[in-house]
Design a protein around this motif. Structure first.
Motif, PDB file in Angstrom:
ATOM      1  N   UNK A 167     -31.225-118.483-102.509  1.00 13.99           N
ATOM      2  CA  UNK A 167     -30.880-119.382-101.403  1.00 13.99           C
ATOM      3  C   UNK A 167     -31.228-118.804-100.040  1.00 13.99           C
ATOM      4  N   UNK A 168     -31.218-117.485 -99.909  1.00 11.70           N
ATOM      5  CA  UNK A 168     -31.543-116.838 -98.640  1.00 11.70           C
ATOM      6  C   UNK A 168     -33.032-116.880 -98.325  1.00 11.70           C
ATOM      7  N   UNK A 169     -33.854-117.190 -99.337  1.00 12.86           N
ATOM      8  CA  UNK A 169     -35.300-117.182 -99.170  1.00 12.86           C
ATOM      9  C   UNK A 169     -35.963-115.954 -99.741  1.00 12.86           C
ATOM     10  N   UNK A 170     -35.175-114.967-100.175  1.00 13.96           N
ATOM     11  CA  UNK A 170     -35.752-113.748-100.741  1.00 13.96           C
ATOM     12  C   UNK A 170     -36.502-114.064-102.037  1.00 13.96           C
ATOM     13  N   UNK A 171     -37.747-113.608-102.112  1.00 10.96           N
ATOM     14  CA  UNK A 171     -38.556-113.867-103.311  1.00 10.96           C
ATOM     15  C   UNK A 171     -39.411-112.670-103.705  1.00 10.96           C
ATOM     16  N   UNK A 172     -39.266-111.555-103.068  1.00 11.63           N
ATOM     17  CA  UNK A 172     -40.138-110.398-103.281  1.00 11.63           C
ATOM     18  C   UNK A 172     -39.368-109.326-104.065  1.00 11.63           C
ATOM     19  N   UNK A 173     -39.742-109.059-105.283  1.00 15.82           N
ATOM     20  CA  UNK A 173     -40.793-109.725-106.041  1.00 15.82           C
ATOM     21  C   UNK A 173     -40.159-110.407-107.252  1.00 15.82           C
ATOM     22  N   UNK A 194     -54.800-121.357 -99.397  1.00 13.74           N
ATOM     23  CA  UNK A 194     -54.010-122.134 -98.446  1.00 13.74           C
ATOM     24  C   UNK A 194     -52.527-121.869 -98.632  1.00 13.74           C
ATOM     25  N   UNK A 195     -51.806-121.775 -97.513  1.00  6.92           N
ATOM     26  CA  UNK A 195     -50.344-121.710 -97.524  1.00  6.92           C
ATOM     27  C   UNK A 195     -49.821-122.668 -96.461  1.00  6.92           C
ATOM     28  N   UNK A 196     -48.498-122.909 -96.524  1.00  4.11           N
ATOM     29  CA  UNK A 196     -47.864-123.753 -95.527  1.00  4.11           C
ATOM     30  C   UNK A 196     -47.368-122.949 -94.342  1.00  4.11           C
ATOM     31  N   UNK A 197     -46.978-123.663 -93.282  1.00  2.00           N
ATOM     32  CA  UNK A 197     -46.524-122.997 -92.056  1.00  2.00           C
ATOM     33  C   UNK A 197     -45.262-122.171 -92.309  1.00  2.00           C
ATOM     34  N   UNK A 198     -44.392-122.660 -93.188  1.00  3.25           N
ATOM     35  CA  UNK A 198     -43.167-121.929 -93.489  1.00  3.25           C
ATOM     36  C   UNK A 198     -43.449-120.587 -94.131  1.00  3.25           C
ATOM     37  N   UNK A 199     -44.415-120.537 -95.035  1.00  3.99           N
ATOM     38  CA  UNK A 199     -44.783-119.280 -95.680  1.00  3.99           C
ATOM     39  C   UNK A 199     -45.382-118.314 -94.668  1.00  3.99           C
ATOM     40  N   UNK A 200     -46.208-118.813 -93.779  1.00  9.17           N
ATOM     41  CA  UNK A 200     -46.786-117.957 -92.750  1.00  9.17           C
ATOM     42  C   UNK A 200     -45.689-117.363 -91.865  1.00  9.17           C
ATOM     43  N   UNK A 201     -44.746-118.195 -91.489  1.00  7.97           N
ATOM     44  CA  UNK A 201     -43.678-117.751 -90.605  1.00  7.97           C
ATOM     45  C   UNK A 201     -42.761-116.731 -91.297  1.00  7.97           C
ATOM     46  N   UNK A 222     -56.489-120.599 -95.119  1.00 11.41           N
ATOM     47  CA  UNK A 222     -56.227-121.895 -94.503  1.00 11.41           C
ATOM     48  C   UNK A 222     -54.724-122.130 -94.419  1.00 11.41           C
ATOM     49  N   UNK A 223     -54.340-122.900 -93.414  1.00  9.06           N
ATOM     50  CA  UNK A 223     -52.941-123.190 -93.143  1.00  9.06           C
ATOM     51  C   UNK A 223     -52.750-124.695 -93.122  1.00  9.06           C
ATOM     52  N   UNK A 224     -51.757-125.187 -93.899  1.00 12.53           N
ATOM     53  CA  UNK A 224     -51.410-126.602 -93.869  1.00 12.53           C
ATOM     54  C   UNK A 224     -50.346-126.795 -92.798  1.00 12.53           C
ATOM     55  N   UNK A 225     -50.706-127.426 -91.693  1.00 13.51           N
ATOM     56  CA  UNK A 225     -49.778-127.595 -90.581  1.00 13.51           C
ATOM     57  C   UNK A 225     -50.258-128.691 -89.652  1.00 13.51           C
ATOM     58  N   UNK A 226     -49.308-129.378 -89.020  1.00 16.53           N
ATOM     59  CA  UNK A 226     -49.651-130.325 -87.959  1.00 16.53           C
ATOM     60  C   UNK A 226     -49.445-129.680 -86.591  1.00 16.53           C
ATOM     61  N   UNK A 227     -49.084-128.405 -86.588  1.00 21.40           N
ATOM     62  CA  UNK A 227     -48.859-127.682 -85.345  1.00 21.40           C
ATOM     63  C   UNK A 227     -50.126-127.094 -84.783  1.00 21.40           C
ATOM     64  N   UNK A 228     -49.952-126.213 -83.845  1.00 23.03           N
ATOM     65  CA  UNK A 228     -51.086-125.583 -83.181  1.00 23.03           C
ATOM     66  C   UNK A 228     -51.842-124.663 -84.131  1.00 23.03           C
ATOM     67  N   UNK A 229     -53.152-124.520 -83.947  1.00 23.33           N
ATOM     68  CA  UNK A 229     -53.925-123.581 -84.771  1.00 23.33           C
ATOM     69  C   UNK A 229     -53.425-122.153 -84.588  1.00 23.33           C
TER      70      UNK A 229
END
Length: 324
Positions: A167-173, A194-201, A222-229
């Motif tokens: 639930x905290x987001x921890x996934x490694x590994x 490709x990854x999403x913006x959440x993964x990048x952040x 590549x990044x899937x996002x509607x935000x800024x490059x």
């Protein structure tokens, strides 16, 4: 089809597979030249698409190619290019007597023309040896030429109960070293990740290839996002923009739930790789969200198991999208 033809075409296809991820937008073709049931040379499409596999094999064979049989996993090219003569032209000039082709090229510039050109020069040409295996080995190229987009693979690292993180987001590994090494091999075979913006952040992933000897095969990011490059990343504002990608045969989606959900909802995923770890998480983060299905009956028949194997303590499950 003779056992000998299956054997040598298998060698050609294996050579082509070794170049997967390096040849886009060209196909990853493999070629071997055989005389007296002995392989005298072989080649795979070069980095960036040149030289072609047939050219490499013919150069290696030299004069030994005269009277020999050439096996190639794809119809030799026949369309003119300012980068050199066609394979359909240089094969007869090298003295090859017989050509065995796994499958016709779907590119309309060559489709059937390479075969016709070889026969017009008096060569014996056979088509269809290990055809499905050859098409499978070049699935991304066939998808791009026939559908206008790359083949899209979704990678998920899951617990037994299908969670990608606490639930905290921890996934490694979640998975072990063997599974992670296999992921790097898949990266080496992709043209873009490709990854999403959440993964990048959350993770700021490098998405490079860290297998010894394959470090130079790290794909485009590549990044899937509607935000800024973001500097160093190509941007897709929606899954449908895969139709606008240039020079990509194989696209690998690595994270996270948002990107996976978007591509599944758009029905643009062709293959799913599930790396399943022997652990239970319980309450945690799901791998995907709502993908547009409102009845179990609608979910049946959409996916089929195509492969599976143990990777150390984990297990790989491979699923292929069933399309009409």
């Amino acid at each position: 089809m003779s056992g000998s033809a299956v054997r040598w075409m298998g060698e050609a296809i294996a050579l082509g597979r070794s170049a997967l991820g390096e040849t886009a937008p060209n196909p990853n073709v493999g070629c071997v030249i055989v005389r007296d049931d002995r392989m005298i040379s072989g080649g795979a499409t070069g980095r960036g698409g040149r030289p072609h596999a047939e050219k490499i094999a013919l150069d290696q064979a030299g004069e030994a190619a005269r009277g020999a049989t050439l096996y190639t996993s794809l119809e030799p090219c026949a369309h003119r290019s300012d980068r050199g003569p066609t394979c359909a032209a240089i094969i007869p000039e090298a003295g090859i007597a017989r050509v065995i082709i796994a499958t016709e090229d779907p590119d309309p510039r060559t489709a059937g023309e390479g075969i016709r050109a070889l026969r017009d020069r008096g060569l014996s040409v056979e088509v269809g040896a290990c055809a499905q295996q050859a098409r499978d080995s070049m699935a991304g190229y066939f998808m791009r030429v026939t559908k206008g987009r790359p083949r899209i693979t979704l990678k998920l690292a899951l617990s037994i109960d299908g969670k990608i993180a606490l639930p905290s987001g921890e996934s490694k590994w979640i998975t072990g070293e063997d599974a992670r090494a296999h992921v790097h091999l898949e990266r080496a075979h992709a043209d873009m990740i490709l990854v999403g913006r959440g993964t990048l952040r959350a993770d700021n992933p490098s998405l490079d290839v860290r297998l010894p000897g394959l470090e130079e095969r790290s794909p485009r990011r590549a990044l899937l996002t509607r935000g800024d490059p973001v500097e160093g990343w190509e941007t897709l504002s929606s899954p449908e923009q895969v139709y606008d990608l240039d020079g990509v045969n194989e696209l690998l989606i690595e994270g996270g739930s948002g990107a996976a959900t978007a591509f599944l909802k758009a029905d643009l995923v062709d293959r799913i790789l599930i790396y399943r770890a022997p652990l239970l998480i319980g309450e945690g983060r799901n791998s995907v969200g709502y993908i547009g299905l409102d009845a179990i009956a609608d979910a049946h028949g959409r996916w089929q198991v195509s492969d599976g194997k143990a990777l150390g303590i984990d297990r790989l499950e491979v699923y292929e999208r069933v399309r009409g």
